[in-house]
Design a protein around this motif. Structure first.
Motif, PDB file in Angstrom:
ATOM      1  N   ALA A 194       1.035  -1.326   0.068  1.00 52.93           N
ATOM      2  CA  ALA A 194       0.016   0.017  -0.053  1.00 52.93           C
ATOM      3  C   ALA A 194       0.777   1.325   0.042  1.00 52.93           C
ATOM      4  CB  ALA A 194      -0.893  -0.007   1.375  1.00 52.93           C
ATOM      5  N   ASP A 195       1.959   1.216   0.705  1.00 54.01           N
ATOM      6  CA  ASP A 195       2.784   2.426   0.731  1.00 54.01           C
ATOM      7  C   ASP A 195       3.336   2.748  -0.480  1.00 54.01           C
ATOM      8  OD1 ASP A 195       3.920   4.371   2.374  1.00 54.01           O
ATOM      9  OD2 ASP A 195       5.878   3.553   2.105  1.00 54.01           O
ATOM     10  N   ALA A 196       3.983   1.596  -1.174  1.00 53.36           N
ATOM     11  CA  ALA A 196       4.274   2.039  -2.591  1.00 53.36           C
ATOM     12  C   ALA A 196       3.251   2.268  -3.600  1.00 53.36           C
ATOM     13  CB  ALA A 196       4.967   0.400  -3.011  1.00 53.36           C
ATOM     14  N   GLN A 197       2.102   1.883  -3.371  1.00 48.49           N
ATOM     15  CA  GLN A 197       0.888   2.337  -4.309  1.00 48.49           C
ATOM     16  C   GLN A 197       0.747   3.816  -4.267  1.00 48.49           C
ATOM     17  OE1 GLN A 197      -1.775  -0.483  -2.823  1.00 48.49           O
ATOM     18  NE2 GLN A 197      -1.278  -2.143  -4.326  1.00 48.49           N
ATOM     19  N   ASN A 198       0.802   4.125  -2.853  1.00 39.80           N
ATOM     20  CA  ASN A 198       0.647   5.394  -2.691  1.00 39.80           C
ATOM     21  C   ASN A 198       1.653   6.635  -3.411  1.00 39.80           C
ATOM     22  OD1 ASN A 198      -1.116   7.788  -1.185  1.00 39.80           O
ATOM     23  ND2 ASN A 198       0.829   7.884  -0.057  1.00 39.80           N
ATOM     24  N   LYS A 199       2.673   5.835  -3.113  1.00 38.29           N
ATOM     25  CA  LYS A 199       3.646   6.876  -3.445  1.00 38.29           C
ATOM     26  C   LYS A 199       3.764   6.853  -5.147  1.00 38.29           C
ATOM     27  CE  LYS A 199       7.262   5.800   0.111  1.00 38.29           C
ATOM     28  NZ  LYS A 199       8.580   5.102   0.548  1.00 38.29           N
ATOM     29  N   LEU A 200       3.434   5.700  -5.722  1.00 43.20           N
ATOM     30  CA  LEU A 200       3.127   5.815  -6.965  1.00 43.20           C
ATOM     31  C   LEU A 200       2.105   6.886  -7.569  1.00 43.20           C
ATOM     32  CD1 LEU A 200       3.549   2.263  -8.654  1.00 43.20           C
ATOM     33  CD2 LEU A 200       4.984   4.112  -9.007  1.00 43.20           C
TER      34      LEU A 200
ATOM     35  N   TYR B  83      -5.693   5.550  -9.850  1.00 42.32           N
ATOM     36  CA  TYR B  83      -5.589   4.051  -9.939  1.00 42.32           C
ATOM     37  C   TYR B  83      -4.934   3.696  -8.850  1.00 42.32           C
ATOM     38  CZ  TYR B  83      -4.036  -0.533 -11.587  1.00 42.32           C
ATOM     39  OH  TYR B  83      -3.780  -2.107 -11.386  1.00 42.32           O
ATOM     40  N   TRP B  84      -3.784   4.155  -8.476  1.00 51.52           N
ATOM     41  CA  TRP B  84      -2.819   3.510  -7.409  1.00 51.52           C
ATOM     42  C   TRP B  84      -3.308   4.314  -6.126  1.00 51.52           C
ATOM     43  CZ3 TRP B  84      -0.075  -0.356  -8.181  1.00 51.52           C
ATOM     44  CH2 TRP B  84       0.629  -0.597  -9.462  1.00 51.52           C
TER      45      TRP B  84
ATOM     46  N   LEU C  39      -9.844  15.321 -10.266  1.00 50.05           N
ATOM     47  CA  LEU C  39      -8.799  15.193 -11.274  1.00 50.05           C
ATOM     48  C   LEU C  39      -8.628  13.828 -11.364  1.00 50.05           C
ATOM     49  CD1 LEU C  39      -6.325  17.171  -8.714  1.00 50.05           C
ATOM     50  CD2 LEU C  39      -7.455  17.922 -10.941  1.00 50.05           C
ATOM     51  N   GLY C  40      -8.550  13.483 -12.814  1.00 51.11           N
ATOM     52  CA  GLY C  40      -8.470  12.107 -13.060  1.00 51.11           C
ATOM     53  C   GLY C  40      -9.869  10.964 -12.881  1.00 51.11           C
ATOM     54  N   ILE C  41     -10.862  11.860 -12.424  1.00 52.43           N
ATOM     55  CA  ILE C  41     -12.151  11.199 -12.211  1.00 52.43           C
ATOM     56  C   ILE C  41     -13.064  12.238 -12.069  1.00 52.43           C
ATOM     57  CG2 ILE C  41     -11.835  11.366  -9.496  1.00 52.43           C
ATOM     58  CD1 ILE C  41     -12.444   8.288  -9.519  1.00 52.43           C
ATOM     59  N   THR C  42     -14.459  11.666 -12.216  1.00 55.41           N
ATOM     60  CA  THR C  42     -15.462  12.531 -11.950  1.00 55.41           C
ATOM     61  C   THR C  42     -15.458  13.179 -10.690  1.00 55.41           C
ATOM     62  OG1 THR C  42     -16.593  11.047 -13.855  1.00 55.41           O
ATOM     63  CG2 THR C  42     -18.051  12.858 -12.414  1.00 55.41           C
ATOM     64  N   ARG C  43     -15.976  14.339 -10.673  1.00 57.15           N
ATOM     65  CA  ARG C  43     -15.973  15.151  -9.392  1.00 57.15           C
ATOM     66  C   ARG C  43     -17.101  14.671  -8.532  1.00 57.15           C
ATOM     67  NH1 ARG C  43     -15.361  21.580  -8.583  1.00 57.15           N
ATOM     68  NH2 ARG C  43     -15.841  21.803  -6.333  1.00 57.15           N
ATOM     69  N   ASP C  44     -17.045  14.500  -7.166  1.00 58.61           N
ATOM     70  CA  ASP C  44     -17.778  13.758  -6.526  1.00 58.61           C
ATOM     71  C   ASP C  44     -17.712  14.084  -5.121  1.00 58.61           C
ATOM     72  OD1 ASP C  44     -19.579  12.321  -4.897  1.00 58.61           O
ATOM     73  OD2 ASP C  44     -19.764  10.704  -6.443  1.00 58.61           O
ATOM     74  N   ASP C  45     -18.432  15.256  -4.505  1.00 64.31           N
ATOM     75  CA  ASP C  45     -17.951  15.848  -3.340  1.00 64.31           C
ATOM     76  C   ASP C  45     -18.422  14.622  -2.274  1.00 64.31           C
ATOM     77  OD1 ASP C  45     -16.990  17.975  -4.028  1.00 64.31           O
ATOM     78  OD2 ASP C  45     -18.943  19.106  -3.901  1.00 64.31           O
ATOM     79  N   GLU C  46     -19.640  13.948  -2.451  1.00 63.77           N
ATOM     80  CA  GLU C  46     -19.919  12.734  -1.279  1.00 63.77           C
ATOM     81  C   GLU C  46     -18.795  11.821  -1.426  1.00 63.77           C
ATOM     82  OE1 GLU C  46     -23.655  11.197  -2.178  1.00 63.77           O
ATOM     83  OE2 GLU C  46     -24.672  13.296  -1.841  1.00 63.77           O
TER      84      GLU C  46
END
Length: 316
Positions: free
Chosen positions: A27-33, A52-53, A77-84
């Motif tokens: 998970a840490d590596a995924q977040n860093k990516l 994605y990461w 950013l990179g996905i549909t805006r969704d405040d909820e």
């Protein structure tokens, strides 16, 4: 030559190693990516890959990834805006003590974004982040005390939290604290301290501080300095700075009168919604012929030329 190639090669190897670890489920590596793709650090910026990461790491309850994913949803950013969904991920991270997420969640509650507006809950999350030293949250908590939203109005607490954030060189806090000193608001009036704080914030490019310095120097009849700071703020779209500067050129206040520059600045400020600028522009328009008004319009479309003209009037 080899030395100049070494760092990019080293970074490429490190990236490949990080990617391999991330694909294995770390998970840490995924977040860093995700962060690397989010910021365009060592790789081309790619918000979709960042999402994605972040998502992979967030589903493993990685608090920074949850906070980062909340940000992607909040700003689309990179996905549909969704405040909820932003609130959902901010909450997960905030409950794990992630300070950035706590501050962001406080903001969502304060503004009623993706959740019912609740000032008390906003204060609760701002306080949690502020106590962890998050400068943005310290400032936001100070604002809540200043306005009496979610807490009893308390200028001592306002001062405490603004100071904490200002000590971390947080420009909005430096500016707000400066305004308290300038106005004697909850503290003994001291313009010297106010100016020091404005200067610190203005040097960081904070537009409100730049405009406030312009206001001060105009009052003190230091026109060169007034124009310098107004111009910096005006270039960033600060409509009050544009209006004040337009008025100075419109009436020839301690500077050569220039109705074309005045009209152009007031046109900009009017487009930004400043009602005072609209009224003054109407008066200035009576001094110009149709060709001059056309010229002023062209300056609003080519602002670089407008800024150059302003600078040249100060030099002259």
């Amino acid at each position: 030559m080899f030395k100049s190639l070494f760092r990019p090669l080293f970074n490429a190897i490190n990236f490949k190693q990080l990617e391999k670890i991330a694909e294995q489920g770390d998970a840490d590596a995924q977040n860093k990516l995700g962060v690397m793709y989010h910021l365009g650090s060592y790789v081309p910026k790619d918000y979709k890959k960042a999402v994605y990461w972040y998502t992979k790491a967030a589903h493993q309850a990685h608090p920074q990834a949850e906070a980062n994913l909340g940000e992607m949803y909040e700003y689309g950013l990179g996905i549909t805006r969704d405040d909820e969904k932003a609130v959902l991920w901010y909450t997960k991270a905030a409950q794990q003590g992630e300070a950035n997420a706590q501050n962001a969640l406080g903001w969502m509650y304060e503004k009623g974004k993706g959740v019912e507006q609740n000032y008390v809950e906003a204060v609760n999350w701002y306080r949690k982040a502020a106590l962890q030293g998050e400068a943005d949250a310290q400032y936001n908590l100070g604002v809540m005390y200043d306005s009496g939203k979610g807490v009893n109005r308390d200028y001592i607490q306002t001062l405490i939290w603004f100071r904490k954030a200002a000590e971390q060189e947080y420009a909005p806090a430096q500016t707000s604290l400066g305004m308290m000193y300038a106005q004697g608001h909850g503290v003994a009036q001291d313009m010297r301290i106010a100016l020091e704080l404005y200067q610190k914030a203005a040097d960081q490019g904070y537009v409100l501080a730049q405009r406030l310095l312009g206001d001060y120097y105009e009052t003190e009849k230091n026109i060169k300095k007034a124009i310098y700071w107004y111009l910096l703020a005006a270039q960033k779209g600060e409509v009050t700075a544009q209006t004040n500067l337009g008025l100075m050129y419109g009436v020839g206040q301690d500077i050569m009168k220039n109705s074309i520059i005045s009209y152009a600045l007031l046109e900009m400020a009017s487009a930004g919604g400043n009602e005072t600028a609209k009224d003054i522009r109407y008066v200035i328009a009576k001094e110009l012929n149709s060709d001059q008004i056309k010229e002023a319009h062209s300056l609003t479309k080519e602002p670089e030329e407008l800024w150059k003209r302003i600078e040249s009037t100060v030099q002259d």
